[in-house]
Design an enzyme around this catalytic site. Structure first.
Site, mmCIF file in Angstrom:
data_model
loop_
_atom_site.group_PDB
_atom_site.id
_atom_site.type_symbol
_atom_site.label_atom_id
_atom_site.label_comp_id
_atom_site.label_asym_id
_atom_site.label_seq_id
_atom_site.Cartn_x
_atom_site.Cartn_y
_atom_site.Cartn_z
ATOM 1 N N TYR A 124 -15.499 -3.765 -0.857
ATOM 2 C CA TYR A 124 -14.772 -2.935 0.113
ATOM 3 C C TYR A 124 -15.224 -3.340 1.509
ATOM 4 O O TYR A 124 -15.759 -4.433 1.702
ATOM 5 C CB TYR A 124 -15.094 -1.465 -0.247
ATOM 6 C CG TYR A 124 -14.213 -0.428 0.377
ATOM 7 C CD1 TYR A 124 -12.825 -0.521 0.306
ATOM 8 C CD2 TYR A 124 -14.770 0.668 1.036
ATOM 9 C CE1 TYR A 124 -12.027 0.464 0.886
ATOM 10 C CE2 TYR A 124 -13.975 1.650 1.609
ATOM 11 C CZ TYR A 124 -12.604 1.532 1.530
ATOM 12 O OH TYR A 124 -11.821 2.490 2.094
ATOM 13 N N ARG A 177 -1.365 -4.012 9.016
ATOM 14 C CA ARG A 177 -2.532 -3.487 9.751
ATOM 15 C C ARG A 177 -3.689 -3.394 8.767
ATOM 16 O O ARG A 177 -3.999 -2.345 8.246
ATOM 17 C CB ARG A 177 -2.168 -2.119 10.360
ATOM 18 C CG ARG A 177 -3.052 -1.643 11.472
ATOM 19 C CD ARG A 177 -4.415 -1.129 10.988
ATOM 20 N NE ARG A 177 -4.469 0.226 10.495
ATOM 21 C CZ ARG A 177 -5.174 0.590 9.422
ATOM 22 N NH1 ARG A 177 -5.853 -0.289 8.692
ATOM 23 N NH2 ARG A 177 -5.183 1.845 9.028
ATOM 24 N N LYS A 195 -9.131 -1.100 -3.127
ATOM 25 C CA LYS A 195 -8.977 0.362 -3.175
ATOM 26 C C LYS A 195 -8.869 0.822 -4.631
ATOM 27 O O LYS A 195 -9.430 1.845 -5.016
ATOM 28 C CB LYS A 195 -7.709 0.787 -2.417
ATOM 29 C CG LYS A 195 -7.807 0.589 -0.903
ATOM 30 C CD LYS A 195 -8.348 1.822 -0.203
ATOM 31 C CE LYS A 195 -8.492 1.569 1.290
ATOM 32 N NZ LYS A 195 -9.139 2.674 2.003
ATOM 33 N N GLU A 267 -0.994 2.058 2.100
ATOM 34 C CA GLU A 267 -2.259 1.607 2.679
ATOM 35 C C GLU A 267 -2.033 0.505 3.707
ATOM 36 O O GLU A 267 -1.325 -0.479 3.438
ATOM 37 C CB GLU A 267 -3.140 1.065 1.539
ATOM 38 C CG GLU A 267 -4.573 0.812 1.916
ATOM 39 C CD GLU A 267 -5.366 2.082 2.187
ATOM 40 O OE1 GLU A 267 -5.371 2.978 1.325
ATOM 41 O OE2 GLU A 267 -5.987 2.152 3.275
ATOM 42 N N ASP A 268 -2.608 0.686 4.851
ATOM 43 C CA ASP A 268 -2.663 -0.355 5.886
ATOM 44 C C ASP A 268 -1.281 -0.900 6.283
ATOM 45 O O ASP A 268 -1.116 -2.108 6.501
ATOM 46 C CB ASP A 268 -3.648 -1.466 5.476
ATOM 47 C CG ASP A 268 -5.093 -0.961 5.520
ATOM 48 O OD1 ASP A 268 -5.306 0.258 5.707
ATOM 49 O OD2 ASP A 268 -6.008 -1.781 5.369
ATOM 50 N N ASP A 290 -3.125 6.935 2.857
ATOM 51 C CA ASP A 290 -4.584 6.983 2.916
ATOM 52 C C ASP A 290 -5.086 6.950 4.359
ATOM 53 O O ASP A 290 -6.060 7.616 4.699
ATOM 54 C CB ASP A 290 -5.111 5.768 2.141
ATOM 55 C CG ASP A 290 -6.598 5.800 1.946
ATOM 56 O OD1 ASP A 290 -7.147 6.900 1.789
ATOM 57 O OD2 ASP A 290 -7.211 4.715 1.946
ATOM 58 N N ASP A 291 -4.448 6.166 5.201
ATOM 59 C CA ASP A 291 -4.931 6.003 6.579
ATOM 60 C C ASP A 291 -4.666 7.245 7.419
ATOM 61 O O ASP A 291 -5.446 7.573 8.310
ATOM 62 C CB ASP A 291 -4.284 4.765 7.209
ATOM 63 C CG ASP A 291 -4.601 3.531 6.397
ATOM 64 O OD1 ASP A 291 -5.780 3.186 6.302
ATOM 65 O OD2 ASP A 291 -3.671 2.946 5.795
ATOM 66 N N ASN A 432 -12.867 -0.136 11.169
ATOM 67 C CA ASN A 432 -13.354 -1.117 10.195
ATOM 68 C C ASN A 432 -12.773 -2.493 10.501
ATOM 69 O O ASN A 432 -11.723 -2.575 11.124
ATOM 70 C CB ASN A 432 -12.900 -0.710 8.785
ATOM 71 C CG ASN A 432 -13.494 0.615 8.365
ATOM 72 O OD1 ASN A 432 -14.649 0.860 8.557
ATOM 73 N ND2 ASN A 432 -12.664 1.486 7.806
HETATM 74 N N1 LIG Z 1 -13.054 5.073 8.351
HETATM 75 C C1 LIG Z 1 -11.928 5.163 7.708
HETATM 76 O O1 LIG Z 1 -11.853 5.721 6.614
HETATM 77 C C2 LIG Z 1 -10.702 4.613 8.313
HETATM 78 C C3 LIG Z 1 -10.755 3.802 9.393
HETATM 79 N N2 LIG Z 1 -9.618 3.306 9.934
HETATM 80 C C4 LIG Z 1 -9.762 2.364 11.045
HETATM 81 O O2 LIG Z 1 -9.205 2.907 12.206
HETATM 82 C C5 LIG Z 1 -8.709 1.863 13.000
HETATM 83 C C6 LIG Z 1 -7.328 2.243 13.494
HETATM 84 O O3 LIG Z 1 -6.455 2.404 12.420
HETATM 85 P P1 LIG Z 1 -5.008 3.091 12.646
HETATM 86 O O4 LIG Z 1 -5.147 4.394 13.291
HETATM 87 O O5 LIG Z 1 -4.298 3.008 11.366
HETATM 88 O O6 LIG Z 1 -4.377 2.038 13.665
HETATM 89 P P2 LIG Z 1 -3.163 2.259 14.657
HETATM 90 O O7 LIG Z 1 -2.711 0.902 15.029
HETATM 91 O O8 LIG Z 1 -2.197 3.210 14.094
HETATM 92 O O9 LIG Z 1 -3.834 2.959 15.941
HETATM 93 C C7 LIG Z 1 -4.711 2.316 16.805
HETATM 94 C C8 LIG Z 1 -4.797 3.143 18.067
HETATM 95 O O10 LIG Z 1 -5.836 2.624 18.873
HETATM 96 C C9 LIG Z 1 -5.354 2.454 20.183
HETATM 97 N N3 LIG Z 1 -6.062 1.364 20.854
HETATM 98 C C10 LIG Z 1 -6.032 0.050 20.587
HETATM 99 N N4 LIG Z 1 -6.833 -0.611 21.443
HETATM 100 C C11 LIG Z 1 -7.355 0.314 22.269
HETATM 101 C C12 LIG Z 1 -8.234 0.240 23.368
HETATM 102 N N5 LIG Z 1 -8.772 -0.917 23.777
HETATM 103 N N6 LIG Z 1 -8.544 1.390 24.016
HETATM 104 C C13 LIG Z 1 -8.028 2.566 23.612
HETATM 105 N N7 LIG Z 1 -7.192 2.693 22.559
HETATM 106 C C14 LIG Z 1 -6.856 1.566 21.897
HETATM 107 C C15 LIG Z 1 -3.882 2.141 20.031
HETATM 108 O O11 LIG Z 1 -3.253 2.399 21.268
HETATM 109 P P3 LIG Z 1 -1.684 2.140 21.525
HETATM 110 O O12 LIG Z 1 -0.996 3.173 20.713
HETATM 111 O O13 LIG Z 1 -1.562 2.364 22.986
HETATM 112 O O14 LIG Z 1 -1.419 0.748 21.082
HETATM 113 C C16 LIG Z 1 -3.522 3.111 18.914
HETATM 114 O O15 LIG Z 1 -3.260 4.377 19.432
HETATM 115 C C17 LIG Z 1 -8.775 0.601 12.161
HETATM 116 O O16 LIG Z 1 -9.870 -0.166 12.566
HETATM 117 C C18 LIG Z 1 -9.011 1.095 10.771
HETATM 118 O O17 LIG Z 1 -9.819 0.210 10.034
HETATM 119 C C19 LIG Z 1 -8.386 3.629 9.460
HETATM 120 C C20 LIG Z 1 -8.261 4.429 8.374
HETATM 121 C C21 LIG Z 1 -9.428 4.938 7.683
HETATM 122 C C1 LIG Z 2 -10.731 2.520 5.327
HETATM 123 C C2 LIG Z 2 -9.339 2.233 5.602
HETATM 124 O O1 LIG Z 2 -8.453 2.676 4.907
HETATM 125 C C3 LIG Z 2 -9.014 1.401 6.730
HETATM 126 O O2 LIG Z 2 -9.897 1.015 7.484
HETATM 127 O O3 LIG Z 2 -7.829 1.099 6.876
HETATM 128 MG MG LIG Z 3 -6.643 1.699 5.164
#
Ligand SMILES: NC(=O)C1=CN([C@@H]2O[C@H](COP(=O)(O)OP(=O)(O)OC[C@H]3O[C@@H](n4cnc5c(N)ncnc54)[C@H](OP(=O)(O)O)[C@@H]3O)[C@@H](O)[C@H]2O)C=CC1
Ligand SMILES: CC(=O)C(=O)O
Ligand SMILES: [Mg+2]
Length: 576
Positions: A124, A177, A195, A267-268, A290-291, A432
């Protein structure tokens, strides 16, 4: 077959193609036979390698195909762990484990279950991220199902090519993503595979019930398009109607093939598709993102647990997010919902305690017109603020959560600002893999002089500061989806409801003990994950029954015991 026209009359569940109505459809020539001899050893589901007993070697034509020694599964495990630890390069450990999964499934799961904290970072995050980036180069045997634009009009047939009939969970990605690594196209397959191996190891869902799927609509990743070893369609991503039609055919075919009760975990996907797919299919299918939802549930659990250390109620806190996408807005919405449940106040009011920063700065009302729909509820009244540091100073959050997908954004100044505002700043760097974490555990503890409560999406080692050992939590949806999925399966739930996510959060938070709090932990250790998953499953199932969404009747009396009894065991079975 007429493209997309799979709604023939008759031929329902006609697996062997015996009905007149399905005469014009190609079928899979299924056969069922008892594996023995060489083919038994080559079948990962049944292979035991050197652990085949003398009796089994006689009964199943294995004599001479194996050296004389007979090993126990425990000794096999010891040997493999020893071998794995010789590899210094994480990707070598990953390929060694994938080879084991392809060779001897039970031994693979025994290793993963017994050594979960050591092996989770391999199958993972973070290693699976690197594996996806290099998937073409390390590709040996395909895992899961690949459904590309080439299969348009034939997706039902493709599903029928999968050898298992009783699938209960599908994890599907379109690779746009992958973690915080962006568009990895078809090579995102590592994620559904990873997963689902956690569904089995952590949640006890049978391997044969798990189906990883990658939908390949192309990639906009130039590097991959120019990579001679790329395994996907060499074209830019299909979008709009072409994309929607393929996904709709997929969703329809899954329900047609596996019925109402197969859980489809998105997912993603990139956020421009993720929210829409969830909204479109949540009333007709058993879907879970999941996200958005799993992440929300795990973070809410950590927040509920952290109140023991921080004091106050959820409603007493102010939240600031860096990143306003799937994870950020998903978590924000579930926090607002939980506060509503606790206080009876309207969700709109509770949203005002939560602020988000995206790539353009703080989300405020003057930006509302140009915001994507999922950001609009978070556009509160405030003057524009450009940087995270200024947002921290202006909002004065008690809790800072990183969901930006961009590493190193929680700078020394940002973390110090949090420490100057709060006695115990709660900092979650959720992005991540490790390279994308908003800050490291070491940074969080050092810059707050050991006062931070810290959790991250990818694991960090324990850290000693000023003579005290801190154990950083792993705020990762891996705590939730395996147990959540098990709860859905054992109750025969037909839809996912937000209250089931809240139930999962509460169940996870309830597993944090005094002993954990003393070490600064807001999540229980992964080494207890099977027990934790059984508890989550029981609470999720109980909620499904309460909501009238469960179809497995009557309701078992003791849901925790029932969940445990439904869990996969990796111990070898005896062959007659
Ligand atoms: N720990 C966990 O269990 C999980 C972790 N994650 C992690 O979260 C991260 C984001 O995932 P997700 O939400 O799906 O992605 P999205 O693409 O949906 O969202 C990313 C967000 O971050 C913003 N962003 C990007 N760059 C910057 C920056 N330099 N400054 C400020 N804001 C910024 C984007 O802004 P804009 O909208 O303006 O482009 C957007 O709003 C990934 O790295 C993923 O691995 C996700 C799911 C689970
Ligand atoms: C953990 C997870 O689902 C992610 O980083 O997208
Ligand atoms: Mg994910």
């Amino acid at each position: 077959m007429n493209g997309g026209d799979y709604a023939v009359s008759g031929g329902v569940e006609d697996v062997y193609g015996e009905d007149a109505a399905s005469m014009d459809q190609p079928i899979t020539p299924w056969t069922v036979s008892v594996a023995s001899g060489y083919s038994l050893m080559r079948d990962p589901r049944h292979n035991k390698g050197l652990a085949f007993t003398e009796t089994e070697r006689d009964a199943h034509y294995l004599r001479g195909l194996l050296p004389p020694v007979v090993l126990s599964q425990e000794l096999q495990e010891k040997k493999l762990m020893h071998n794995l630890r010789q590899y210094q390069v994480p990707l070598q450990r990953y390929t060694a484990l994938m080879d084991l999964q392809e060779r001897n499934e039970r031994l693979f799961y025994k290793l993963l279950i017994d050594n979960v904290e050591e092996l989770l970072p391999v199958v993972y995050t973070p290693t699976v991220g690197e594996a996806c980036q290099k998937y073409g180069s390390i590709f040996r045997r395909p895992q899961g199902l690949y459904i590309s634009l080439k299969e348009k009009g034939k997706i039902l047939e493709v599903l029928k090519n999968w050898p298992e009939r009783s699938v209960q969970v599908i994890v599907v990605t379109d690779g746009e993503r992958i973690l915080g690594l962006g568009d990895l196209g078809c090579q995102g397959m590592g994620i559904p595979v990873g997963k689902l191996s956690l569904y089995t190891a952590l949640g006890g869902v049978r391997p044969s019930a798990c189906l990883p799927i990658t939908i390949d609509v192309g990639t906009n990743n130039e590097k991959l398009l120019n990579d001679e070893f790329y395994i996907g369609l060499r074209q830019r991503r299909a979008t709009g109607q072409e994309y929607a039609e393929l996904l709709h055919e997929f969703m329809t075919a899954v329900k047609q093939n596996y019925g109402e009760k197969v859980l489809i975990q998105f997912e993603d996907f990139a956020n421009h598709n993720a929210f829409e797919l969830l909204a479109r299919y949540s009333s007709s299918h058993l879907v879970f993102n999941d996200d958005i939802q799993g992440t929300a549930s795990v973070v809410l659990a950590g927040l509920l647990a952290s109140l023991r250390l921080l004091g106050g109620t959820l409603a007493d806190h102010r939240f600031l997010f860096l990143g306003a996408g799937e994870a950020g807005t998903g978590i924000a919405e579930l926090i607002a919902l939980e506060i509503s449940k606790q206080t009876g106040s309207p969700i709109e009011e509770n949203r005002k305690k939560i602020w988000l920063v995206d790539s353009k700065g703080l989300i405020v009302d003057s930006r509302k017109e140009s915001l994507q729909h999922f950001k609009k509820p978070w556009a509160h009244e405030h003057e524009p603020v450009k940087t995270l540091l200024d947002a921290v100073k202006a909002i004065k959050p008690t809790i800072l959560i990183g969901t930006s997908g961009v590493g190193k954004q929680f700078t020394k100044e940002v973390v110090e600002a949090m420490a100057s505002l709060n006695e115990k700043p709660l900092i979650m760097a959720l992005s991540n893999p490790t390279s994308q974490a908003e800050c490291t555990a070491e940074e969080a503890y050092t810059w707050t002089e050991g006062r931070a409560i810290f959790a991250s999406g990818s694991p960090f080692d324990t850290f000693e500061y000023d003579g005290k050992v801190f154990v950083p939590g792993q705020a990762n949806n891996a705590y939730i989806f395996p147990g959540f999925g098990l709860g859905v399966i054992i109750s025969g739930a037909i839809r996912v409801h937000d209250d089931m996510l809240l139930a999962a959060s509460e169940a996870l938070a309830a597993q944090v003990t005094e002993e954990h709090y003393e070490k600064g932990m807001i999540y229980p250790p992964f080494s207890d994950i099977r027990k934790i998953s059984a508890n989550i499953a029981a609470k999720v199932a109980a909620k499904a029954y309460e909501l009238g969404l469960a179809s497995h009747l009557p309701q078992p009396k003791d849901l925790v015991k029932y969940a445990e009894s439904c869990m996969y065991s990796p111990r070898y079975r005896t062959y007659r």
